[in-house]
Enzyme design. Structure first.
Site: not given
Length: 226
Positions: A87, A196, A198
């Site tokens: 990002c 994302h 994660e």
């Protein structure tokens, strides 16, 4: 000894804790790096996480790209160290010259926050080697300046040289050209993507565990090279 993966924190970074958690879930040691650091502490790879570095003043990622820590990161990346930008981290890698193109305001000028399906276009990078080519993964997307753009010659080169790593499996909700969600350097060691991974490492906190594959992939590469 486990691999050491650095996670950078800039003023305004939001997702460094989540990125460090993903690194630990993958089985590596997460090493915190501050934006003023000039010593990478002998890490084996670096994650540039998401957020709003320096409040996105001037242009998203532009100020962070000039931070003291990015000098050593750029040098290490050019020597072959794996680097992942997520990002805002993707924006920073483009601003720092490690990846081509730019990220601009979403079509419609709206912030997008939703789960998104991606297709793995290149499973031969340091961060995607654990995926099958063409695999579909689901991860969150949350950004206001996530529209990937580049001139036609650059887009053709990225397509022709296999540097498109992730593509939106549906028409890009942010208007990204050619539905590109993530790209890599020519050697496949530097990867940037807007969604994302994660946030998709544990079904208790995300849509699933598809994102963990990026972190286990780099760990496998680092272990094989040791």
């Amino acid at each position: 000894m486990s691999a050491r993966i650095g996670v950078i924190t800039f003023p305004g970074t939001l997702d460094d804790v989540d990125a460090a958690r993903a690194v630990r879930y993958a089985g590596a040691e997460a090493v915190g790096l501050w934006h003023r650091d000039t010593d990478l502490q002998s890490v084996d790879a670096v994650v540039v996480p998401g957020g709003f570095s320096y409040g996105d003043y001037l242009r998203a990622g532009a100020i962070a790209a000039q931070s003291p820590v990015m000098g050593p990161v750029v040098e290490a990346a050019r020597r072959g160290m794996p680097v992942l930008g997520i990002c805002n981290g993707f924006q920073i890698l483009c601003e720092a010259g490690l990846l081509p193109g730019a990220l601009v305001r979403n079509t419609g000028l709206r912030f997008i926050c939703r789960e998104i399906r991606l297709r793995v276009e290149n499973a031969d990078t340091a961060w995607t080697a654990g995926f099958e080519p063409g695999a579909a993964i689901t991860v969150p997307l949350k950004s206001g300046e996530g529209r990937f753009v580049a001139d036609e010659a650059t887009l053709d080169r990225l397509e022709g040289e296999g540097q498109v790593v992730f593509r939106y499996a549906e028409p890009a909700p942010n208007g990204a050209l050619r539905d590109i969600a993530g790209i890599c350097s020519t050697d496949g060691r530097v990867v940037g993507l807007m969604p994302h991974p994660e946030h998709a490492i544990d079904p208790l906190t995300g849509p699933g565990v598809d994102g963990l594959g990026l972190f286990t992939s780099v760990l496998q590469r680092l272990t094989a090279a040791a």
